[in-house]
Enzyme design. Sequence first.
Site, PDB file in Angstrom:
ATOM      1  N   ASP A   8       1.769  -8.745  12.192  1.00 42.17           N
ATOM      2  CA  ASP A   8       0.769  -7.714  12.373  1.00 42.17           C
ATOM      3  C   ASP A   8       1.096  -6.644  11.315  1.00 42.17           C
ATOM      4  O   ASP A   8       2.200  -6.643  10.756  1.00 42.17           O
ATOM      5  CB  ASP A   8       0.887  -7.152  13.797  1.00 42.17           C
ATOM      6  CG  ASP A   8      -0.015  -5.952  14.028  1.00 42.17           C
ATOM      7  OD1 ASP A   8      -1.184  -5.991  13.594  1.00 42.17           O
ATOM      8  OD2 ASP A   8       0.458  -4.961  14.626  1.00 42.17           O
ATOM      9  N   ASP A  10      -0.270  -2.802  11.315  1.00 40.68           N
ATOM     10  CA  ASP A  10      -0.160  -1.441  11.839  1.00 40.68           C
ATOM     11  C   ASP A  10       0.881  -1.370  12.952  1.00 40.68           C
ATOM     12  O   ASP A  10       0.706  -1.991  14.000  1.00 40.68           O
ATOM     13  CB  ASP A  10      -1.520  -0.976  12.388  1.00 40.68           C
ATOM     14  CG  ASP A  10      -2.596  -0.964  11.304  1.00 40.68           C
ATOM     15  OD1 ASP A  10      -2.353  -0.395  10.242  1.00 40.68           O
ATOM     16  OD2 ASP A  10      -3.680  -1.543  11.548  1.00 40.68           O
TER      17      ASP A  10
HETATM   18  C1  G6P Z   1      -5.433  -2.664  14.060  1.00 41.98           C
HETATM   19  C2  G6P Z   1      -4.926  -1.420  14.742  1.00 41.98           C
HETATM   20  C3  G6P Z   1      -6.010  -0.764  15.561  1.00 41.98           C
HETATM   21  C4  G6P Z   1      -7.269  -0.578  14.719  1.00 41.98           C
HETATM   22  C5  G6P Z   1      -7.755  -1.949  14.219  1.00 41.98           C
HETATM   23  C6  G6P Z   1      -9.005  -1.863  13.367  1.00 41.98           C
HETATM   24  O1  G6P Z   1      -5.477  -3.680  14.994  1.00 41.98           O
HETATM   25  O2  G6P Z   1      -3.828  -1.736  15.583  1.00 41.98           O
HETATM   26  O3  G6P Z   1      -5.540   0.479  16.005  1.00 41.98           O
HETATM   27  O4  G6P Z   1      -8.283   0.048  15.449  1.00 41.98           O
HETATM   28  O5  G6P Z   1      -6.718  -2.523  13.452  1.00 41.98           O
HETATM   29  O6  G6P Z   1      -8.704  -1.207  12.162  1.00 41.98           O
HETATM   30  P1  G6P Z   1      -9.812  -0.760  11.102  1.00 41.98           P
HETATM   31  O7  G6P Z   1      -8.997  -0.234   9.949  1.00 41.98           O
HETATM   32  O8  G6P Z   1     -10.595  -1.982  10.720  1.00 41.98           O
HETATM   33  O9  G6P Z   1     -10.654   0.246  11.750  1.00 41.98           O
HETATM   34 MG    MG Z   2      -0.208  -3.250  15.490  1.00 42.18          MG
END
Ligand code: G6P
Ligand code: MG
Length: 219
Positions: A8, A10
Amino acid sequence: YPQAVIFDLDGVITDSAEHHFLAWQQLGQELSIPFDRQFNETLKGVNRMDSLERILSLGQANDRYSETEKTALAEKKNRYYVESIQHLTPQDVLPGIIDLLKDLRQNKIKIAMASASKNAQFVSERLEVDHYFDHIVDAATVEKSKPHPEVFLKAATAVGVAPTDCVGIEDAAAGVEAIKSAGMRAIAIGDADILNAADLVLTDTSKLSLTTLSGVFSK
Ligand code: G6P
Ligand code: MG
């Protein structure tokens, strides 16, 4: 050893989970739907529109906005987020990650990224980690948000490794669930109470190594 490790982004490779939290929190405040870190745990790993729906349902406000308005709200959050990640540098890569990526490469273990974020490519480039990855799944091609296993299965297919030979690394409960539903071993980074579905929970990324990875794999 596993044949592929699927990361993953983030909250695992960098602390951008915090940037997502602050951006959603700002939007929440503007909508008079305040929320705390505990609620934020339910947003981690969840895609942009699904996250918005969860926040709106917290404020019982799902019906208050049209689809067009919801798209605009999601775009607004994304502007806050994109602004906050402009200054990411290689120094923002979390401890132990670069050493692990190098060890994996040296051992010819495939490396993939399974992030729900449409900003994953940009963040990876800012951190200068993109070149380590054999494949980064394009979140725009993923239909079902974690905890659905789709993004992890896409990553495994792209590097040509069977799910049973993969380890996934996640900081989100939804992500751990996705890895397990994909039939992979899961290593979680964070709070063991929240991430108890993982095969192994580590308090932080500095504990990651080829040894911890193979340990969970030989179980
Ligand atoms: C990841 C993060 C989420 C976020 C999602 C979408 O999964 O953990 O917190 O909302 O990505 O990210 P984006 O940059 O496409 O809005
Ligand atoms: Mg994450």
